[in-house]
Design an enzyme around this catalytic site. Structure first.
Site, PDB file in Angstrom:
ATOM      1  N   THR A  82       0.819  -1.334  -0.052  1.00 44.66           N
ATOM      2  CA  THR A  82      -0.111   0.189   0.074  1.00 44.66           C
ATOM      3  C   THR A  82       0.931   1.376   0.083  1.00 44.66           C
ATOM      4  O   THR A  82       2.123   1.164   0.150  1.00 44.66           O
ATOM      5  CB  THR A  82      -1.031  -0.053   1.299  1.00 44.66           C
ATOM      6  OG1 THR A  82      -0.091  -0.008   2.445  1.00 44.66           O
ATOM      7  CG2 THR A  82      -1.778  -1.214   1.280  1.00 44.66           C
ATOM      8  N   VAL A 138      14.415   0.351   0.156  1.00 43.69           N
ATOM      9  CA  VAL A 138      15.552   1.256  -0.124  1.00 43.69           C
ATOM     10  C   VAL A 138      16.310   0.937  -1.285  1.00 43.69           C
ATOM     11  O   VAL A 138      16.545  -0.292  -1.452  1.00 43.69           O
ATOM     12  CB  VAL A 138      16.500   1.226   1.106  1.00 43.69           C
ATOM     13  CG1 VAL A 138      17.729   2.026   0.652  1.00 43.69           C
ATOM     14  CG2 VAL A 138      15.831   1.856   2.206  1.00 43.69           C
ATOM     15  N   GLY A 140      15.042   0.215  -4.451  1.00 43.79           N
ATOM     16  CA  GLY A 140      14.374  -0.460  -5.395  1.00 43.79           C
ATOM     17  C   GLY A 140      14.974  -1.780  -5.604  1.00 43.79           C
ATOM     18  O   GLY A 140      14.704  -2.576  -4.528  1.00 43.79           O
ATOM     19  N   LYS A 211      15.135   7.030   3.485  1.00 46.43           N
ATOM     20  CA  LYS A 211      15.878   5.690   3.166  1.00 46.43           C
ATOM     21  C   LYS A 211      17.111   5.911   3.810  1.00 46.43           C
ATOM     22  O   LYS A 211      17.545   4.674   4.442  1.00 46.43           O
ATOM     23  CB  LYS A 211      16.133   6.009   1.695  1.00 46.43           C
ATOM     24  CG  LYS A 211      14.870   5.628   0.726  1.00 46.43           C
ATOM     25  CD  LYS A 211      14.965   6.131  -0.533  1.00 46.43           C
ATOM     26  CE  LYS A 211      13.736   5.702  -1.702  1.00 46.43           C
ATOM     27  NZ  LYS A 211      13.706   6.359  -2.761  1.00 46.43           N
TER      28      LYS A 211
END
Ligand SMILES: NC(=O)c1ccc[n+]([C@@H]2O[C@H](COP(=O)([O-])OP(=O)(O)OC[C@H]3O[C@@H](n4cnc5c(N)ncnc54)[C@H](OP(=O)(O)O)[C@@H]3O)[C@@H](O)[C@H]2O)c1
Length: 327
Positions: A82, A138, A140, A211
């Protein structure tokens, strides 16, 4: 067989489902797909090739909250995707907390819960002996947590620095190579869909700070929050400053760093031939450690590459639950 619910069927949820359709994972069955309006659930597993969009158009779509599926009776694994909310962490925190308490393993790319409730969620996971993984939060697709946990056991991480936001890196790259102003480069990034229509969290450095905090609290066991991070965004970077850097073999990049326990995000001068100096929407993370010394990872910081992180976490769950599966 692991029965999984994908909770959040937007960009990443759909990209993951597409990958699982094209290359099914043995021992994983998607029994539920959910969005903000409701959910689809099938005890024997959903036939992903038959799912129509939007989700609400499928026969059997139940209006309401998918939280009623968060019990061991229905699922073994929650894949929580989400939207990130960095103020409240919701609805992600509630989803993940509920699942862990029900002894359901959790994989997520949602930064909010990891930013705001990492300690609590890890404690519940430990108490219940379940797995909580968040590689996609963090960088991707860059496997930073797996790398540190699996490949740097016994080493000590001393510092972490990184370019962790593709939008700002795209803007600074266009300013460097094309001499664009910040405003023009941002407008271009919005037109190309690289920046969101409201890019504040990116250009003010908040997304990078989030991040950096996740890395600091997770990898370096610090206990920091947003107010502990010195944050300067890129909105005041001028073409003149970039041009002056260029004349000296350098450029300006938005660097997040954890050094000597201090956390910061700010535009910094960096040599063009430095390993961290990547361009376009690429991300890069540099680790310094006592034994390995230095290591830099470069990769896509968002988009479909993030599915690689989700898959790796999912495989870890499956392997731990069924240690005899051959891969
Ligand atoms: N996209 C990326 O490249 C990327 C990379 C790394 C991390 N992430 C993180 O991964 C997460 C998912 O990203 P995304 O790009 O897939 O987001 P997205 O496209 O906005 O999709 C979010 C999904 O969550 C659903 N949702 C919203 N509120 C909900 C609720 N209360 N209950 C159930 N479902 C709810 C939305 O439902 P509707 O469809 O009904 O609106 C939508 O299906 C985010 O936390 C994001 O920060 C994304």
């Amino acid at each position: 067989m692991i029965r999984a619910l994908i909770l959040g069927y937007g960009f990443l949820g759909k990209a993951l489902a597409k990958r699982l359709l094209n290359r099914p994972v043995e021992e994983l069955k998607i029994v539920g797909l959910a969005n903000s309006k409701g959910y689809l659930y099938k005890r024997d597993g959903l036939q992903l090739e038959k799912i129509k969009e939007p989700l609400e158009d499928n026969e059997g779509f139940e209006k309401g909250r998918a939280t009623e599926l968060l019990t061991k009776e229905y699922i073994d694994l929650l894949i929580e995707l989400t939207p990130t909310n960095i103020s409240t962490g919701e609805p992600g925190i509630t989803h993940i907390r509920t699942a862990l308490k029900e002894e359901i393993d959790v994989v997520t790319a949602n930064k909010g819960p990891v930013l705001l409730a990492l300690k609590e969620l890890k404690r519940i996971a430990d108490e219940k002996n379940v797995i909580f993984k968040y590689e996609g939060t963090v960088g991707g697709g860059i496997p930073i947590f797996s790398l540190v946990n699996k490949c740097l056991q016994g080493d000590d991480i001393i510092s972490i620095r990184g370019i962790l936001n593709g939008t700002t890196n795209y803007i600074l790259t266009r300013m460097h190579f094309e001499g664009l102003t910040f405003e023009l480069a941002l407008r271009e990034a919005i037109m190309l869909g690289i920046a969101e229509r409201n890019p504040t969290l990116d250009v003010e450095g908040i997304d990078t700070a989030v991040k950096i905090l996740i890395l600091a609290n997770s990898i370096m066991n610090l206990n920091k929050n947003l107010s502990d991070v010195k944050i300067v965004g890129v909105t005041k970077v001028t073409p003149e400053a970039i041009s002056a850097a260029k004349d000296n073999g350098m450029t300006i990049k938005l660097i997040g760093s954890i050094e000597d326990g201090e956390l910061s995000v700010e535009p910094r001068l960096i040599r063009l031939n430095h390993p961290l100096c990547v361009h376009g929407t690429l991300n890069a993370i540099n680790i310094k450690s006592n034994v390995l010394k230095t290591l830099t990872l470069i990769g896509e910081g968002a988009g479909e590459s993030t599915v690689a992180s989700l898959l790796n976490d999912i495989y870890d769950v499956i392997k731990e639950r069924h240690s005899k599966i051959k891969f």
